[in-house]
Design a protein around this motif. Structure first.
Motif, PDB file in Angstrom:
ATOM      1  N   ALA A  78       0.838  -1.203   0.000  1.00 14.98           N
ATOM      2  CA  ALA A  78       0.000   0.000   0.000  1.00 14.98           C
ATOM      3  C   ALA A  78       0.872   1.251   0.000  1.00 14.98           C
ATOM      4  O   ALA A  78       0.600   2.206  -0.739  1.00 14.98           O
ATOM      5  N   VAL A  79       1.939   1.247   0.798  1.00 16.21           N
ATOM      6  CA  VAL A  79       2.810   2.432   0.849  1.00 16.21           C
ATOM      7  C   VAL A  79       3.503   2.617  -0.496  1.00 16.21           C
ATOM      8  O   VAL A  79       3.605   3.742  -1.011  1.00 16.21           O
ATOM      9  N   GLU A  80       3.946   1.510  -1.087  1.00 16.41           N
ATOM     10  CA  GLU A  80       4.607   1.616  -2.393  1.00 16.41           C
ATOM     11  C   GLU A  80       3.623   2.083  -3.463  1.00 16.41           C
ATOM     12  O   GLU A  80       4.009   2.751  -4.425  1.00 16.41           O
ATOM     13  N   ASP A  81       2.341   1.750  -3.263  1.00 13.78           N
ATOM     14  CA  ASP A  81       1.317   2.192  -4.203  1.00 13.78           C
ATOM     15  C   ASP A  81       1.159   3.715  -4.154  1.00 13.78           C
ATOM     16  O   ASP A  81       0.913   4.363  -5.168  1.00 13.78           O
ATOM     17  N   ILE A  82       1.319   4.305  -2.961  1.00 11.19           N
ATOM     18  CA  ILE A  82       1.230   5.770  -2.849  1.00 11.19           C
ATOM     19  C   ILE A  82       2.346   6.404  -3.677  1.00 11.19           C
ATOM     20  O   ILE A  82       2.137   7.359  -4.420  1.00 11.19           O
ATOM     21  N   ILE A  83       3.552   5.881  -3.517  1.00 11.79           N
ATOM     22  CA  ILE A  83       4.686   6.473  -4.229  1.00 11.79           C
ATOM     23  C   ILE A  83       4.662   6.067  -5.697  1.00 11.79           C
ATOM     24  O   ILE A  83       5.191   6.771  -6.556  1.00 11.79           O
ATOM     25  N   GLY A  84       4.077   4.918  -5.977  1.00 13.25           N
ATOM     26  CA  GLY A  84       4.046   4.420  -7.344  1.00 13.25           C
ATOM     27  C   GLY A  84       5.372   3.838  -7.762  1.00 13.25           C
ATOM     28  O   GLY A  84       5.893   4.160  -8.828  1.00 13.25           O
ATOM     29  N   LEU A  85       5.948   2.981  -6.919  1.00  7.71           N
ATOM     30  CA  LEU A  85       7.235   2.405  -7.302  1.00  7.71           C
ATOM     31  C   LEU A  85       7.226   0.889  -7.172  1.00  7.71           C
ATOM     32  O   LEU A  85       6.384   0.309  -6.515  1.00  7.71           O
ATOM     33  N   ALA A  91      14.364  -8.154  -3.848  1.00 10.30           N
ATOM     34  CA  ALA A  91      13.470  -7.966  -2.706  1.00 10.30           C
ATOM     35  C   ALA A  91      12.150  -8.696  -2.935  1.00 10.30           C
ATOM     36  O   ALA A  91      11.584  -9.296  -2.021  1.00 10.30           O
ATOM     37  N   LYS A  92      11.669  -8.658  -4.190  1.00  7.95           N
ATOM     38  CA  LYS A  92      10.419  -9.351  -4.500  1.00  7.95           C
ATOM     39  C   LYS A  92      10.533 -10.832  -4.209  1.00  7.95           C
ATOM     40  O   LYS A  92       9.638 -11.445  -3.632  1.00  7.95           O
ATOM     41  N   TYR A  93      11.665 -11.404  -4.628  1.00  8.56           N
ATOM     42  CA  TYR A  93      11.855 -12.834  -4.403  1.00  8.56           C
ATOM     43  C   TYR A  93      11.946 -13.139  -2.916  1.00  8.56           C
ATOM     44  O   TYR A  93      11.348 -14.100  -2.433  1.00  8.56           O
ATOM     45  N   ILE A  94      12.703 -12.307  -2.179  1.00  5.09           N
ATOM     46  CA  ILE A  94      12.858 -12.585  -0.742  1.00  5.09           C
ATOM     47  C   ILE A  94      11.501 -12.485  -0.046  1.00  5.09           C
ATOM     48  O   ILE A  94      11.136 -13.329   0.765  1.00  5.09           O
ATOM     49  N   ARG A  95      10.717 -11.477  -0.430  1.00  4.83           N
ATOM     50  CA  ARG A  95       9.376 -11.345   0.153  1.00  4.83           C
ATOM     51  C   ARG A  95       8.553 -12.593  -0.109  1.00  4.83           C
ATOM     52  O   ARG A  95       7.884 -13.118   0.786  1.00  4.83           O
ATOM     53  N   THR A  96       8.594 -13.060  -1.350  1.00  8.08           N
ATOM     54  CA  THR A  96       7.810 -14.239  -1.702  1.00  8.08           C
ATOM     55  C   THR A  96       8.255 -15.450  -0.888  1.00  8.08           C
ATOM     56  O   THR A  96       7.421 -16.214  -0.397  1.00  8.08           O
ATOM     57  N   ILE A  97       9.581 -15.602  -0.743  1.00  4.21           N
ATOM     58  CA  ILE A  97      10.088 -16.771  -0.011  1.00  4.21           C
ATOM     59  C   ILE A  97       9.572 -16.755   1.425  1.00  4.21           C
ATOM     60  O   ILE A  97       9.001 -17.732   1.911  1.00  4.21           O
ATOM     61  N   VAL A  98       9.716 -15.600   2.101  1.00  6.01           N
ATOM     62  CA  VAL A  98       9.287 -15.548   3.498  1.00  6.01           C
ATOM     63  C   VAL A  98       7.777 -15.768   3.590  1.00  6.01           C
ATOM     64  O   VAL A  98       7.293 -16.510   4.458  1.00  6.01           O
ATOM     65  N   ALA A  99       7.027 -15.156   2.672  1.00  8.01           N
ATOM     66  CA  ALA A  99       5.571 -15.295   2.723  1.00  8.01           C
ATOM     67  C   ALA A  99       5.157 -16.753   2.544  1.00  8.01           C
ATOM     68  O   ALA A  99       4.233 -17.229   3.200  1.00  8.01           O
ATOM     69  N   GLU A 100       5.829 -17.454   1.655  1.00 11.19           N
ATOM     70  CA  GLU A 100       5.429 -18.841   1.413  1.00 11.19           C
ATOM     71  C   GLU A 100       5.855 -19.759   2.549  1.00 11.19           C
ATOM     72  O   GLU A 100       5.142 -20.695   2.893  1.00 11.19           O
ATOM     73  N   ILE A 101       7.028 -19.491   3.134  1.00 13.65           N
ATOM     74  CA  ILE A 101       7.407 -20.325   4.290  1.00 13.65           C
ATOM     75  C   ILE A 101       6.395 -20.108   5.405  1.00 13.65           C
ATOM     76  O   ILE A 101       5.995 -21.033   6.104  1.00 13.65           O
ATOM     77  N   PHE A 151      10.121  -6.962   6.508  1.00 18.60           N
ATOM     78  CA  PHE A 151       9.599  -6.040   5.501  1.00 18.60           C
ATOM     79  C   PHE A 151       9.846  -4.598   5.886  1.00 18.60           C
ATOM     80  O   PHE A 151       9.865  -4.244   7.055  1.00 18.60           O
ATOM     81  N   LYS A 152      10.038  -3.766   4.868  1.00 21.46           N
ATOM     82  CA  LYS A 152      10.008  -2.332   5.075  1.00 21.46           C
ATOM     83  C   LYS A 152       9.522  -1.712   3.777  1.00 21.46           C
ATOM     84  O   LYS A 152       9.693  -2.324   2.720  1.00 21.46           O
ATOM     85  N   PRO A 153       8.895  -0.544   3.851  1.00 21.99           N
ATOM     86  CA  PRO A 153       8.447   0.048   2.596  1.00 21.99           C
ATOM     87  C   PRO A 153       9.657   0.250   1.679  1.00 21.99           C
ATOM     88  O   PRO A 153      10.660   0.815   2.094  1.00 21.99           O
ATOM     89  N   GLY A 154       9.575  -0.255   0.482  1.00 22.59           N
ATOM     90  CA  GLY A 154      10.683  -0.092  -0.457  1.00 22.59           C
ATOM     91  C   GLY A 154      11.580  -1.300  -0.586  1.00 22.59           C
ATOM     92  O   GLY A 154      12.488  -1.288  -1.391  1.00 22.59           O
ATOM     93  N   GLY A 155      11.368  -2.339   0.190  1.00 18.39           N
ATOM     94  CA  GLY A 155      12.223  -3.512   0.054  1.00 18.39           C
ATOM     95  C   GLY A 155      12.151  -4.432   1.243  1.00 18.39           C
ATOM     96  O   GLY A 155      11.101  -4.550   1.867  1.00 18.39           O
ATOM     97  N   VAL A 156      13.260  -5.088   1.536  1.00 17.08           N
ATOM     98  CA  VAL A 156      13.307  -5.937   2.724  1.00 17.08           C
ATOM     99  C   VAL A 156      14.466  -5.484   3.598  1.00 17.08           C
ATOM    100  O   VAL A 156      15.364  -4.790   3.149  1.00 17.08           O
ATOM    101  N   ARG A 157      14.403  -5.881   4.851  1.00 22.05           N
ATOM    102  CA  ARG A 157      15.360  -5.410   5.833  1.00 22.05           C
ATOM    103  C   ARG A 157      16.634  -6.246   5.844  1.00 22.05           C
ATOM    104  O   ARG A 157      17.672  -5.783   6.268  1.00 22.05           O
TER     105      ARG A 157
END
Ligand code: SF4
Lengths: 395, 142
Positions: A78-85, A91-101, A151-157
């Motif tokens: 949602a935050v990235e949607d505000i900025i439009g980025l 980071a996308k892959y890491i997010r997916t990995i953590v979410a699926e685990i 997670f952090k807005p803009g990527g992963v920590r």
């Protein structure tokens, strides 16, 4: 026959969380069900509005312990949607990995608890033992067994260390035979068939009418999954299947969760093997005024976040809609008509999570005027605290 | 030490009370019971009702609705002596919910607490260590 009422809860050994069910029964049959929540309400939306965008991620994580990736995932989107980025590929892959685990751990947790509810404690112990392996993986990747703070807005920590990849792959491969065994033990067990098939059937029409989400709707044949419907994370770069079944009973909901575990294992493995290089974080420095929405398919269904920014470093409005909020009313369709002994497993079949669901309600008159404004609510809240403290004799 | 207290320490049965937590602390408590940690080997087990329990495990940042009930459970339904363990940052000090409009009081203003186990959530090892410390404290050997 006379009607009577059974109350389950709020502090009941069967449930981890406090909530109150009131079953109206006639003999063995349940006529009606009433759910009362509010024992878990902590005012997270309001708290998040008093934190900066970065800090809010930690608050959001603590909405629910089991979904401590799903909520930040939706919030950061949602935050990235505000900025439009777009976040960097890695980071996308890491997010997916953590979410699926996390999905694997959540589905295993449900399987164990469902076994416990059915009085099948062997499954409970086996599954939870297996779940520990997943928690080890999460600990290796994120540093924490729960509340991962990835997670952090803009990527992963945190980046994934190349040395960890082989460890994680080995662990994940190691659990597959046990899941296979459990799948056989659960799905081929004639007792479970007799106990779960045709119980709490939720039809496709009802699923659409009630706006059910996640496994609850997919078990009834509604093929809806945010991961397929909108391209985000690495889900559109990987080949995986959405599991849909037709019958809508408790057995099908269990089947969906077991088979989804396999899909998640597949996704995690593919992501780890194809992890791209590069940046993991965009280092966002300011957030422009505007509003944004973000959604993520949590283990229980779609989590939806809405964030409004006025250009300062805090969100002005943050709205959270958790999947159980939509799935809980489906009990009205599934529980009446069943027997008391089936009611527990039907209640558990939607994998309810009450700490995500609890909301504050603003009161409007029939003409549509707000009867309470912010100041009124603060005053009411202070009066109520004072009266409780007086009643309980606390100074 | 009274006879009841001595008997209690031999095999403490625990009752788990969530007063508005995020579930993680509760899951870690259940984790303690499952094969990897298996606290049943020390004679501890989860009791179905507070009336059967010797130890009360409380998690979560007590909110307005649960405050009254927690007090009621402790004062009216719990057989004494009963040891109370607060698990997790929320139960200790309300953690990051300290500013919340719905969490007016920390738990130890509502019921007396014997031991605090910090962490968000504490690992099962920490929970087990905490319980052992409590037992030693009551025995007077700590
Ligand atoms: S201490 Fe942390 S993990 Fe435990 S209930 Fe509170 S927020 Fe959740």
């Amino acid at each position: 026959m006379a009607k009577s009422v059974i109350t389950i809860g709020p502090y009941h050994p069967l449930q981890e969380e406090p909530e109150l069910f009131r079953l109206t029964i006639e003999g063995e049959k349940v006529l009606n069900i009433d759910v009362m929540v509010g024992y878990n309400h902590r005012g997270i939306e309001k708290l998040s509005e008093s934190r900066t965008f970065d800090q809010a991620t930690f608050v959001i994580e603590r909405i629910c312990g089991i979904c401590s990736t799903s909520h930040p995932f939706a919030y950061t989107r949602a935050v990235e949607d505000i900025i439009g980025l777009e976040v960097p590929e890695r980071a996308k892959y890491i997010r997916t990995i953590v979410a699926e685990i996390e999905r694997i751990h959540s589905h295993l947790l449900w399987m164990g608890l469902a076994g416990h509810f059915l009085g099948y404690n062997t499954v409970y112990m086996w599954v939870w033992k297996l779940r520990e392996e997943i928690l080890d993986v999460l600990e290796a990747l994120t540093g924490n067994r729960n509340n991962y703070a990835m997670f952090k807005p803009g990527g992963v920590r945190r980046d994934i260390n190349p040395d960890d990849i082989s460890f994680v792959l080995k662990k994940i491969d190691g659990i597959l035979p046990t899941i296979e065994m459990l799948k056989k033990a659960i799905l081929d067990d004639p007792v479970l068939h007799a106990r779960l098939k045709g119980i709490g059937t939720f039809t496709r029409e009802e699923a659409i009418d009630y706006c059910a989400l996640g496994p609850t709707s997919r078990a009834s044949g509604v093929a809806r999954d945010v991961r397929k419907d909108t391209a985000y994370g690495a889900y559109d770069r990987i080949d995986w299947d959405m599991i849909v079944t037709e019958n809508g009973d408790v057995f099908d909901k269990a089947v969906i969760r077991i088979l989804e575990t396999y899909e998640s294992v597949k996704i995690v493995k593919t992501c780890l093997q194809n992890l791209p290089g590069g940046e993991i974080d965009l280092n966002i420095t300011s957030i422009p005024p505007g509003e944004g929405i973000g959604a993520h398919e949590a283990p229980r269904g779609e989590t939806f976040h809405y964030v409004r920014s006025d250009g300062t470093n805090r969100p002005v409005r943050h709205k959270v809609r958790a999947p159980t909020f939509m799935n809980l009313p489906t009990l009205k369709a599934t529980v009446p008509g069943c027997t008391i002994s089936d009611a527990t497993i039907i209640l558990a079949a939607i994998d309810p999570c009450y700490c995500c669901t609890e909301r504050m309600v603003a009161v409007r008159s029939p003409e549509g005027d707000l009867l309470y404004n912010g100041d009124d609510l603060v005053r009411l809240s202070q009066e109520k605290t004072a009266s409780i403290m007086k009643r309980m004799g606390i100074k | 030490m009274s006879l009841t207290l001595r008997a209690l320490l031999k095999s403490p049965w625990v009752f788990h009370l969530s007063t508005g937590s995020c579930n993680n602390c509760d899951i870690e408590i259940l984790d303690c019971l499952t094969p990897r940690f298996d606290i049943e080997r020390f004679g501890m087990r989860l009791a179905g009702s507070i009336r059967h329990a010797d130890v009360l495990l409380v998690t979560g940042s007590c909110n307005r609705k649960s405050m009254v009930r927690v007090k009621q459970i402790y004062e009216e339904q719990t057989p004494k002596p009963c040891l109370v363990i607060a698990i997790g940052e929320c139960a200790l000090s309300r953690g990051l919910f300290i500013d919340s409009y719905n969490c007016p009081l920390p738990l130890d203003k509502i019921i007396p607490i014997d031991i605090y186990i910090p962490g968000c959530p504490p690992k099962p090892e920490a929970i087990i260590a905490g319980v052992v410390k409590l037992i030693n404290k009551v025995k007077g050997t700590l």
